[in-house]
Design a protein around this motif. Structure first.
Motif, PDB file in Angstrom:
ATOM      1  N   ASP A  64       0.833  -1.202   0.000  1.00  0.00           N
ATOM      2  CA  ASP A  64       0.000   0.000   0.000  1.00  0.00           C
ATOM      3  C   ASP A  64       0.873   1.259   0.000  1.00  0.00           C
ATOM      4  N   GLU A  65       1.892   1.261  -0.889  1.00  0.00           N
ATOM      5  CA  GLU A  65       2.818   2.376  -1.009  1.00  0.00           C
ATOM      6  C   GLU A  65       2.938   2.796  -2.470  1.00  0.00           C
ATOM      7  N   VAL A  66       3.129   4.096  -2.658  1.00  0.00           N
ATOM      8  CA  VAL A  66       3.379   4.648  -3.986  1.00  0.00           C
ATOM      9  C   VAL A  66       4.622   5.517  -3.892  1.00  0.00           C
ATOM     10  N   TYR A  67       5.501   5.375  -4.873  1.00  0.00           N
ATOM     11  CA  TYR A  67       6.724   6.175  -4.934  1.00  0.00           C
ATOM     12  C   TYR A  67       6.787   6.911  -6.263  1.00  0.00           C
ATOM     13  N   GLY A  68       7.302   8.117  -6.203  1.00  0.00           N
ATOM     14  CA  GLY A  68       7.636   8.857  -7.406  1.00  0.00           C
ATOM     15  C   GLY A  68       9.119   8.668  -7.660  1.00  0.00           C
ATOM     16  N   LEU A  69       9.473   8.498  -8.913  1.00  0.00           N
ATOM     17  CA  LEU A  69      10.871   8.290  -9.275  1.00  0.00           C
ATOM     18  C   LEU A  69      11.193   9.176 -10.477  1.00  0.00           C
TER      19      LEU A  69
ATOM     20  N   PRO B  49      14.868  -2.836  -7.799  1.00  0.00           N
ATOM     21  CA  PRO B  49      14.784  -3.296  -6.411  1.00  0.00           C
ATOM     22  C   PRO B  49      13.986  -2.322  -5.553  1.00  0.00           C
ATOM     23  N   TYR B  50      13.185  -2.876  -4.679  1.00  0.00           N
ATOM     24  CA  TYR B  50      12.380  -2.066  -3.764  1.00  0.00           C
ATOM     25  C   TYR B  50      13.285  -1.129  -2.955  1.00  0.00           C
ATOM     26  N   SER B  51      14.395  -1.640  -2.451  1.00  0.00           N
ATOM     27  CA  SER B  51      15.298  -0.816  -1.636  1.00  0.00           C
ATOM     28  C   SER B  51      15.870   0.348  -2.450  1.00  0.00           C
ATOM     29  N   TRP B  52      16.143   0.114  -3.734  1.00  0.00           N
ATOM     30  CA  TRP B  52      16.663   1.170  -4.596  1.00  0.00           C
ATOM     31  C   TRP B  52      15.598   2.245  -4.819  1.00  0.00           C
TER      32      TRP B  52
ATOM     33  N   SER C 100      15.322   4.389  -1.818  1.00  0.00           N
ATOM     34  CA  SER C 100      16.431   5.316  -1.625  1.00  0.00           C
ATOM     35  C   SER C 100      16.448   6.437  -2.666  1.00  0.00           C
ATOM     36  N   LYS C 101      16.052   6.156  -3.901  1.00  0.00           N
ATOM     37  CA  LYS C 101      16.085   7.153  -4.976  1.00  0.00           C
ATOM     38  C   LYS C 101      14.763   7.908  -5.137  1.00  0.00           C
ATOM     39  N   GLY C 102      13.682   7.237  -4.810  1.00  0.00           N
ATOM     40  CA  GLY C 102      12.365   7.823  -5.033  1.00  0.00           C
ATOM     41  C   GLY C 102      11.869   8.625  -3.851  1.00  0.00           C
ATOM     42  N   LYS C 103      10.681   9.113  -3.994  1.00  0.00           N
ATOM     43  CA  LYS C 103      10.024   9.868  -2.931  1.00  0.00           C
ATOM     44  C   LYS C 103       8.676   9.211  -2.669  1.00  0.00           C
ATOM     45  N   ARG C 104       8.451   8.842  -1.422  1.00  0.00           N
ATOM     46  CA  ARG C 104       7.174   8.218  -1.084  1.00  0.00           C
ATOM     47  C   ARG C 104       6.064   9.259  -1.186  1.00  0.00           C
TER      48      ARG C 104
END
Length: 85
Positions: free
Chosen positions: A32-37, A55-58, A61-65
């Motif tokens: 239930d998460e959305v990231y902008g990249l 990768p989720y971890s990448w 670290s690079k994106g913004k929740r």
């Protein structure tokens, strides 16, 4: 990565080259998460990596929740303001 076709990748690159704003919204339904990249980060990943998935971890670290709310459902404009303005 397979969900983003070659012509879409080229379009993202052209937008960046012309000084435009280009980004991806990535949803993790089970979390239930959305990231902008930023598209720039995505394209750099493609150049350096041979993986077939991000990768989720990448992404974390690079994106913004981006918060999921009622109105607006996905408030990505705050991320755009933070990145580009």
């Amino acid at each position: 990565i397979a969900n983003i076709t070659v012509h879409q990748r080229l379009h993202l690159q052209r937008v960046i080259e012309q000084g435009g704003i280009a980004f991806l919204l990535i949803s993790f339904a089970k979390k239930d998460e959305v990231y902008g990249l930023k598209a720039k980060d995505f394209l750099q990943f493609l150049e350096k990596e041979t993986r077939q998935s991000l990768p989720y971890s990448w992404i974390k670290s690079k994106g913004k929740r981006i918060k999921i709310e009622f109105q607006p459902r996905i408030d990505y404009l705050a991320a755009i303001d933070d990145w580009f303005f």
